[in-house]
Design an enzyme around this catalytic site. Structure first.
Site, short mmCIF file in Angstrom:
data_model
loop_
_atom_site.label_atom_id
_atom_site.label_comp_id
_atom_site.label_asym_id
_atom_site.label_seq_id
_atom_site.Cartn_x
_atom_site.Cartn_y
_atom_site.Cartn_z
N GLY A 76 -6.56 9.05 6.14
CA GLY A 76 -5.15 9.15 5.78
C GLY A 76 -4.74 7.84 5.14
CG HIS A 80 -0.51 16.17 1.36
ND1 HIS A 80 -0.21 16.00 2.69
CD2 HIS A 80 0.05 15.12 0.71
CE1 HIS A 80 0.50 14.88 2.83
NE2 HIS A 80 0.67 14.33 1.65
N GLY A 132 -6.40 7.69 -5.23
CA GLY A 132 -5.80 6.70 -4.33
C GLY A 132 -6.85 5.87 -3.64
CG HIS A 148 0.39 14.34 -3.61
ND1 HIS A 148 -0.87 13.80 -3.55
CD2 HIS A 148 1.09 13.81 -2.56
CE1 HIS A 148 -0.92 12.96 -2.52
NE2 HIS A 148 0.24 12.95 -1.90
NE ARG A 169 -17.03 -23.41 16.28
CZ ARG A 169 -17.61 -24.05 15.27
NH1 ARG A 169 -18.24 -23.40 14.34
NH2 ARG A 169 -17.55 -25.36 15.19
CB ILE A 228 -2.27 14.15 -10.47
CG1 ILE A 228 -2.14 14.86 -11.82
CG2 ILE A 228 -0.97 14.31 -9.65
CD1 ILE A 228 -0.94 14.48 -12.65
CG PHE A 275 -9.31 -14.89 7.11
CD1 PHE A 275 -8.12 -15.15 6.42
CD2 PHE A 275 -10.30 -15.86 7.10
CE1 PHE A 275 -7.94 -16.35 5.73
CE2 PHE A 275 -10.12 -17.06 6.41
CZ PHE A 275 -8.94 -17.31 5.72
CG ASN A 282 -6.26 14.86 -8.96
OD1 ASN A 282 -5.91 13.70 -9.21
ND2 ASN A 282 -6.06 15.42 -7.77
CB SER A 287 -17.79 -20.87 10.73
OG SER A 287 -18.01 -21.78 9.68
CG HIS A 343 -3.62 13.27 0.57
ND1 HIS A 343 -4.38 12.17 0.25
CD2 HIS A 343 -3.63 14.05 -0.53
CE1 HIS A 343 -4.80 12.28 -1.01
NE2 HIS A 343 -4.37 13.42 -1.50
CD GLU A 372 -12.61 -11.76 4.73
OE1 GLU A 372 -12.15 -11.06 3.79
OE2 GLU A 372 -13.00 -12.92 4.57
CG HIS A 385 -8.20 -21.93 6.92
ND1 HIS A 385 -7.52 -21.89 5.73
CD2 HIS A 385 -9.51 -21.70 6.63
CE1 HIS A 385 -8.38 -21.65 4.74
NE2 HIS A 385 -9.59 -21.52 5.27
C1 LIG Z 1 -3.01 2.98 2.21
C2 LIG Z 1 -2.14 4.13 1.82
N1 LIG Z 1 -1.15 3.93 0.95
C3 LIG Z 1 -0.32 4.94 0.62
C4 LIG Z 1 -0.48 6.19 1.14
C5 LIG Z 1 0.48 7.31 0.80
N2 LIG Z 1 -0.22 8.26 -0.10
C6 LIG Z 1 -0.80 9.36 0.38
S1 LIG Z 1 -1.59 10.24 -0.79
C7 LIG Z 1 -1.12 9.16 -1.99
C8 LIG Z 1 -1.52 9.38 -3.42
C9 LIG Z 1 -2.96 9.58 -3.52
O1 LIG Z 1 -3.34 9.97 -4.79
P1 LIG Z 1 -4.69 10.74 -4.96
O2 LIG Z 1 -5.72 10.12 -4.14
O3 LIG Z 1 -4.94 10.83 -6.41
O4 LIG Z 1 -4.38 12.14 -4.33
P2 LIG Z 1 -3.97 13.50 -5.07
O5 LIG Z 1 -2.51 13.37 -5.44
O6 LIG Z 1 -4.81 13.63 -6.27
O7 LIG Z 1 -4.19 14.52 -4.04
C10 LIG Z 1 -0.38 8.11 -1.45
C11 LIG Z 1 0.18 6.99 -2.22
C12 LIG Z 1 -1.56 6.35 2.04
N3 LIG Z 1 -1.80 7.51 2.63
N4 LIG Z 1 -2.38 5.32 2.33
MG LIG Z 2 -5.38 12.25 -7.71
#
Ligand SMILES: Cc1ncc(C[n+]2csc(CCOP(=O)(O)OP(=O)(O)O)c2C)c(N)n1
Ligand SMILES: [Mg+2]
Length: 667
Positions: free
Chosen positions: A128, A39, A167, A270, A363, A198, A443, A196, A390, A79, A417, A479
């Site tokens: 990640g 990436h 993300g 990306h 418990r 994106i 849970f 960004n 609980s 990433h 949680e 539950h």
């Molecule tokens: C819980 C989870 N869901 C999906 C992914 C797959 N994934 C990796 S990066 C990404 C997009 C992230 O977007 P952003 O944080 O904006 O990163 P950018 O493209 O700006 O580097 C996804 C969906 C992941 N790593 N973790």
């Molecule tokens: Mg982004």
């Protein structure tokens, strides 16, 4: 000790900011190109922000990336791992060599696809799975405040910085994390948002219209937006955040893949290599005329200065530690060692349990254990996700941790949680504390992504999961966990304990605390159980995972293997079988994982050679490996139901009589 926003080392560097940041960009795109995987967009977009953070703010000493009072830096957007690896390499963290960067994402390298704690020095947490890092950071910032309250500014006084992307902020866990951090006023937590616009599918506007600044502000944060490519603006925002009495969000407006002539600003950067032409174009556009992986000596030297900037702070801290009367205790908790009298405290507790033979729900047994251990282990930090009464997680002496007083040892996590579990990971990673937290076993599904990471990161986190079967009764199938024990046992490196009485509960707690490199789940009952362990309790029988708790007086024809609340049912079935002349031994199996680690001879001796019957008020998935294809499983076949407990066990056929009938049908 904080450093000035513009330290002496930063001032003396004559290398322009642009060159320092471009070194990160070049290494990132080159490593992704070499791996033909990875990436590049995020590291190229956040290179300016990261450079400012490391050069002017982060208290960090590359030669000693793990010294206790360093600032923590979490790359929640995992990433973007090449950003992390470039920084660790350029600052001079031992082991993160240029060669390792060239082997990005390859077998055995120090530079795996996403940052992994324990694998690469300087990586504070494995990231990640988006959103986990920001929640880990809340736990780190919380641990920092708790330890600060205990040991004072001289020993513990640092910030926690996070780089999070769109993300991370879209993930549900970020809400729990942000909300908890705001409530607890974790003002030394600073999130640098890679704003960004994106993500993978394209523009964030395809799927999200949140006003992130307002969102954070609504949770009690200070929030501001800056141009993420303007180093002075970024630095000023960080300096202001360091002074804030609230946790801070700095939304850094950036261009993903900054410098890539055709692809910057698009999701094309990306998660794929830029390609030969685009990399060449980026070199031109950035004004970076150097060959792949080539960093000119003056730029390298400027980065090395950044890496050693924290050396003085570390030495000053070391002197303060040497002069501190709490030095030995501080070092003990930071190493994660239990107090010297732990075995004695536990031994006394077990003697009392053997004498009193209490009939308690496990418990409540756990509460009894905590009432003894919490006063003896100041590093134990408990909590519950709004089920304190609980889960029985609050020891009598425990005091709440609040924004006004971090000097307590109990956290009201609220109904969060997932956030709780991830924060506990952060606390354990920070060190100096041992976190435990409770909710209902059903849970664990809400905690699972974080439990998995506790296991992957070898962290000692204790999950106190009560109401562990249909035995909880009237609350019904929503539950009542049925598949959860099997699902948890499937997670590598996780210890799943299901004790059958108070003695086993004490033993399982001891194992959870003495096993420093694995997380534990304690599955505990709502309902009262008889005391079953008749021995004086010197040895920890649970340490072998499974053991014969009731041998047979006759020739052994049958072995009944049970866990938790079903051990008592198996013991009753044993009596009925022996009355009919059928010799049956009862095995208690509080931890399949520990049993599996025993020698073949021991396992064979415990399981016997006759008919094997497993009894557990859960689905049978996994029990085949103990009972074989010709064994009998007594337990659940599907979801539970809402009814009083006695009716549930009777109707689902988990009774001594049902066990006897099933055995006789085979004889
Ligand atoms: C819980 C989870 N869901 C999906 C992914 C797959 N994934 C990796 S990066 C990404 C997009 C992230 O977007 P952003 O944080 O904006 O990163 P950018 O493209 O700006 O580097 C996804 C969906 C992941 N790593 N973790
Ligand atoms: Mg982004």
């Amino acid at each position: 000790m904080m450093m000035d926003a513009n330290s002496a080392a930063a001032a003396k560097s004559t290398i322009p900011h642009k060159d320092l940041a471009n070194a990160i960009r070049a290494l990132s795109m080159d490593a992704v190109e070499a791996a033909n995987s990875g990436h590049p967009g995020m590291p190229m977009g956040m290179a300016d922000v990261a450079t400012v953070l490391f050069q002017r703010h982060l208290k960090f000493n590359a030669a000693n990336p793990a010294w206790p009072d360093r600032d923590r830096f979490v790359l929640s957007a995992g990433h973007g791992s090449m950003l992390m690896y470039s920084l660790l390499h350029l600052t001079g963290v031992p082991g993160v060599t240029l060669d390792e960067l060239k082997r990005f994402r390859q077998w055995g390298s120090k530079t795996p696809g996403h940052p992994e704690f324990g694998h690469t020095p300087g990586v504070e947490t494995t990231t990640g799975p988006l959103g986990q890092g920001i929640a880990n950071a809340v736990g780190m910032a919380l641990a920092e405040r708790i330890l600060n309250a205990r040991f004072g500014d001289d020993l513990v006084d640092h910030h926690t910085y996070v780089i999070a992307g769109d993300g991370c902020l879209m993930e549900g866990i970020s809400h729990e994390a942000i909300s908890l951090a705001g409530h607890l006023k974790l003002s030394k937590l600073i999130v640098l948002f890679d704003d960004n616009g994106i993500s993978i599918d394209g523009a964030v506007s395809l799927s999200c219209s949140d006003d992130q600044l307002m969102r954070f502000q609504a949770s009690g944060w200070a929030a501001t937006r800056v141009d993420g490519h303007d180093p002075e603006a970024v630095s000023a925002a960080i300096a202001a955040a360091r002074k804030s009495n609230k946790p801070s969000l700095i939304a850094c407006k950036t261009v993903i893949g900054f410098g890539a002539p055709k692809k910057e600003g698009t999701s094309a950067t990306h998660g794929s290599p830029l390609g030969k032409d685009e990399v060449a174009g980026a070199r031109e556009k950035l004004g970076w005329a150097h060959a792949p992986f080539d960093i000119p000596a003056d730029i390298r030297s400027a980065w090395a200065d950044i890496g050693s900037r924290g050396g003085e702070a570390m030495q000053a801290w070391g002197k303060r530690l040497d002069a501190d009367k709490q030095k030995a205790e501080f070092e003990r908790v930071m190493k994660g060692e239990l107090p010297a009298n732990f075995a004695e405290v536990l031994g006394d507790l077990k003697s009392t349990i053997a004498k009193d033979a209490p009939k308690l729900a496990t418990r409540q047994s756990s509460q009894l254990v905590l009432d003894t251990l919490v006063p003896a282990l100041p590093e134990l930090i408990g909590g519950s996700a709004d089920l304190t009464g609980s889960n029985n997680t609050k020891a009598k002496v425990a005091k709440a941790v609040t924004a006004e007083n971090y000097g307590g040892n109990y956290i009201y996590y609220g109904i969060r949680e997932h956030g709780m579990a991830a924060a506990m990971n952060g606390m354990a990673l920070h060190g100096g504390v041992i976190p435990f937290g409770g909710t209902f076993l059903v849970f664990t599904d809400y905690c699972r992504p974080a439990i998995r990471l506790s296991a992957l990161m070898n962290q000692r986190v204790v999950y106190v999961m009560t109401h562990d079967s249909i035995g909880l009764g009237e609350d019904g199938p929503t539950h009542q966990p049925v598949e959860h024990l099997a699902a948890l046992r499937a997670i590598p490196n996780l210890l799943v304990f299901r004790p059958c009485d108070t003695m086993e509960t004490a033993e399982c707690w001891a194992l959870a605390l003495t096993t420093r490199d694995r997380p534990s789940v304690l599955a505990l009952t709502r309902q009262a159980l008889p005391h079953l362990r008749a021995d004086a309790a010197n040895a920890n029988h649970c340490a072998r995972g499974g053991y014969v708790i009731r041998p047979t007086q006759k020739e052994r024809k049958v072995t009944l293997i049970a866990t938790g609340s079903e051990v008592a049912i198996a013991v009753d079935a044993q009596k009925l079988l022996e009355e009919k002349g059928i010799g049956a031994a009862v095995v208690s199996m509080p931890s399949c994982e520990l049993f599996d680690q025993q020698s073949a001879a021991y396992r064979q001796e415990v399981l016997g050679s006759g008919l094997k019957v497993a009894v557990e008020a859960a689905i049978g998935f996994g029990w085949e490996r103990y009972i074989g294809t010709d064994g009998i499983f007594i337990g659940m076949k599907g979801f539970g139901a809402s009814a009083p407990i006695a009716d549930l066990y009777k109707n689902f056929g988990i009774t001594p009589a049902a066990i006897v009938d099933a055995v006789i049908a085979r004889m």
